[in-house]
Motif scaffolding. Structure first.
Motif, short mmCIF file in Angstrom:
data_model
loop_
_atom_site.label_atom_id
_atom_site.label_comp_id
_atom_site.label_asym_id
_atom_site.label_seq_id
_atom_site.Cartn_x
_atom_site.Cartn_y
_atom_site.Cartn_z
N LEU A 161 0.92 -1.14 0.19
CA LEU A 161 0.06 0.10 0.12
C LEU A 161 0.97 1.15 0.08
O LEU A 161 0.55 2.13 -0.70
N ILE A 162 1.87 1.22 0.93
CA ILE A 162 2.82 2.21 0.68
C ILE A 162 3.42 2.67 -0.72
O ILE A 162 3.58 3.79 -1.29
N SER A 163 3.92 1.50 -1.29
CA SER A 163 4.30 1.61 -2.81
C SER A 163 3.19 2.25 -3.73
O SER A 163 3.75 3.03 -4.44
N SER A 165 0.83 4.08 -2.87
CA SER A 165 0.70 5.63 -2.25
C SER A 165 1.94 6.54 -2.88
O SER A 165 1.73 7.55 -3.38
N HIS A 166 3.01 5.90 -2.92
CA HIS A 166 4.48 6.66 -3.38
C HIS A 166 4.14 6.70 -4.88
O HIS A 166 4.91 7.79 -5.41
N LYS A 167 3.58 5.59 -5.51
CA LYS A 167 3.48 5.88 -6.86
C LYS A 167 2.59 7.05 -7.34
O LYS A 167 3.07 7.97 -8.20
N PHE A 168 1.57 7.24 -6.66
CA PHE A 168 0.56 8.38 -7.00
C PHE A 168 1.15 9.58 -6.51
O PHE A 168 1.13 10.66 -7.33
N LEU A 169 1.76 9.79 -5.25
CA LEU A 169 2.36 10.97 -4.94
C LEU A 169 3.58 11.42 -5.86
O LEU A 169 3.77 12.69 -6.29
N LEU A 200 6.32 9.63 3.37
CA LEU A 200 6.20 8.40 2.88
C LEU A 200 7.51 7.44 2.59
O LEU A 200 7.44 6.50 2.78
N GLU A 201 8.37 8.26 1.86
CA GLU A 201 9.56 7.36 1.79
C GLU A 201 10.33 7.00 3.13
O GLU A 201 10.88 6.10 3.35
N ASN A 202 10.14 8.07 4.13
CA ASN A 202 10.74 7.84 5.46
C ASN A 202 9.83 6.58 6.16
O ASN A 202 10.50 5.58 6.56
N ALA A 203 8.66 6.43 6.13
CA ALA A 203 7.84 5.41 6.49
C ALA A 203 8.14 3.84 5.77
O ALA A 203 8.41 2.95 6.59
#
Length: 449
Positions: A161-163, A165-169, A200-203
């Motif tokens: 899910l983080i991946s 979200s990262h793609k969208f952001l 998000l990258e930090n998370a």
């Protein structure tokens, strides 16, 4: 009875030679300095080549955990203590030469015979305590492995899910950055995207480190090398937790949970030591036969009964009785404190499970709403009737709620693992033997549990 001194001397020499012949011999046992970590999961005892389910993981932990292997050596110690407790002390023999005033004699301590049953009872219960303590260690080790299993699986779902979200952001940041370079956006428009992407990258980095640590810990529990790959099933198959049944079974928890069973065996062992200390007030009495030598021409010995006894004027083992009674009182209170804590821990986890389940139920309609909005937004964006920034905002909001659900599910699973460990769901089982009164106990040694 009259025997010649020559016959007596020969008899003692033969007895001494026989005793030496039965002694154990020494063999050197060199330490093994080579680490015994397995490089490949398929080499684990019990098989670990395919994606491992939770039930398989339990078995692998019991078979391969290095600490459990070391702890099992204590079982031999308990058996040795039972053997030692069942052996009477050797009779004492003395001989002087020449046999003029006093000749050879044999004495046996009577108090050692009186204490034999209580010593054996204490050792048998201590051996059973060792077994129950080992089983509790197995429960805890299995619980740790289950918890790591749940956290690794949940972590992988969160990472995906983080991946997303990262793609969208990242796409939105790149779009805003191009617009700013073209003079169509300001730095203030780029700043929120940069902050959100950085968070998000930090998370993601923190989660990656945490996942690595979890996998290394799980490898260590299985005796695997840190870099060994361990394939896990995609979902945990935890034993079913019935809250109502757990509450009903709390009354019998002390007879089933290994740490509580171990404390009871320890208490029984100490109770036997109290009886031993009381029986030790019996005067130290030795009986046997002794001889008196003669100085006649045949150099013969005359045998007769011989008794020696301590006079219990000053030391009546008052200190020993007080010490064992105080130790028994300590164990009594420790058991009560442990069972109270166990009941409280289980009750707290059950309450926490109820709260988490309610929060998850409350989240479901909000997540369903977010998914419906995201579907409509995606369709509108594909048709060109919605700008990319709004589309990304809605998708990220949905993914945030998806992560919230995973977090609640992970907390629920962790609580279920904790409950399973505390009540023994799916664990190796144990039941304590009935506590018989001293007169009803068997005299012979028994196998622990």
């Amino acid at each position: 009875m009259i025997l010649s001194a020559r016959h007596i001397a020969r008899c003692f020499l033969l007895c001494g030679a026989a005793a030496l012949a039965g002694c154990a011999s020494y063999e050197h046992l060199a330490l093994d300095k080579e680490p015994r970590l397995v490089a490949n999961a398929s080499e684990l005892e019990g098989g670990g080549g395919k994606p491992i389910r939770l039930a398989t993981l339990d078995r692998l932990v019991v078979l391969n955990n290095p600490d459990l292997w070391a702890a099992r050596a204590k079982l031999g110690l308990g058996v040795a203590q039972v053997i030692q407790a069942g052996i009477l002390p050797n009779p004492q023999a003395d001989v002087t030469y020449p046999f003029v005033i006093a000749g050879p004699g044999v004495m046996q301590n009577v108090r050692a015979i009186l204490l034999l049953d209580t010593k054996r009872d204490a050792a048998q219960n201590a051996a059973s305590q060792i077994y129950a303590t080992l089983l509790w260690q197995e429960w805890q080790t299995i619980g740790k492995a289950r918890l790591l299993f749940v956290d690794i699986i949940s972590g992988e779902r969160t990472r995906m899910l983080i991946s997303q979200s990262h793609k969208f952001l990242q796409e939105r940041f790149d779009l805003t950055n191009r617009a700013m370079n073209q003079g169509n956006a300001t730095l203030s428009a780029l700043s929120p995207d940069l902050i959100a992407l950085s968070d998000l990258e930090n998370a993601s980095n923190n989660l990656e480190r945490l996942q690595l640590s979890r996998r290394q810990q799980l490898n260590a529990l299985l005796g695997l090398a840190p870099g060994a790959k361990l394939a896990l099933a995609a979902s945990p198959d935890l034993p079913r937790i019935d809250s109502s049944a757990i509450r009903r079974q709390l009354a019998t928890l002390a007879d089933r949970r290994p740490d509580l069973v171990a404390l009871q065996y320890g208490y029984r062992s100490e109770d036997a030591k109290v009886r031993e200390a009381i029986l030790s007030q019996f005067p130290n009495l030795s009986v046997g036969v002794a001889s008196v030598g003669t100085s006649n021409s045949i150099n013969s010995l005359t045998f007769g009964p011989h008794v020696t006894m301590d006079l219990p004027i000053f030391d009546r083992n008052q200190g020993g009785v007080a010490l064992e009674r105080a130790t028994r009182e300590q164990l009594y209170r420790e058991f009560n404190a442990r069972i109270s804590a166990a009941t409280g821990e289980i009750g707290a986890l059950l309450s926490e499970q109820s709260l988490l389940s309610r929060q998850l139920a409350d989240l479901e309609p909000r997540l369903k709403e977010a998914r419906l909005i995201a579907e409509k937004t995606a369709a509108a964006f594909a048709q060109g009737t919605l700008d990319e920034r709004s589309y990304v905002d809605i998708e990220v909001a949905r993914l945030t709620r998806e992560r919230e659900k995973i977090g609640l599910q992970q907390a629920i699973l962790e609580g279920q693992v904790g409950l399973a460990t505390l009540v023994g769901a799916g664990m190796p089982q144990i039941e304590i033997e009935p506590d018989l009164p001293p007169a009803g106990r068997l005299g012979g040694p028994r196998t622990p549990l």
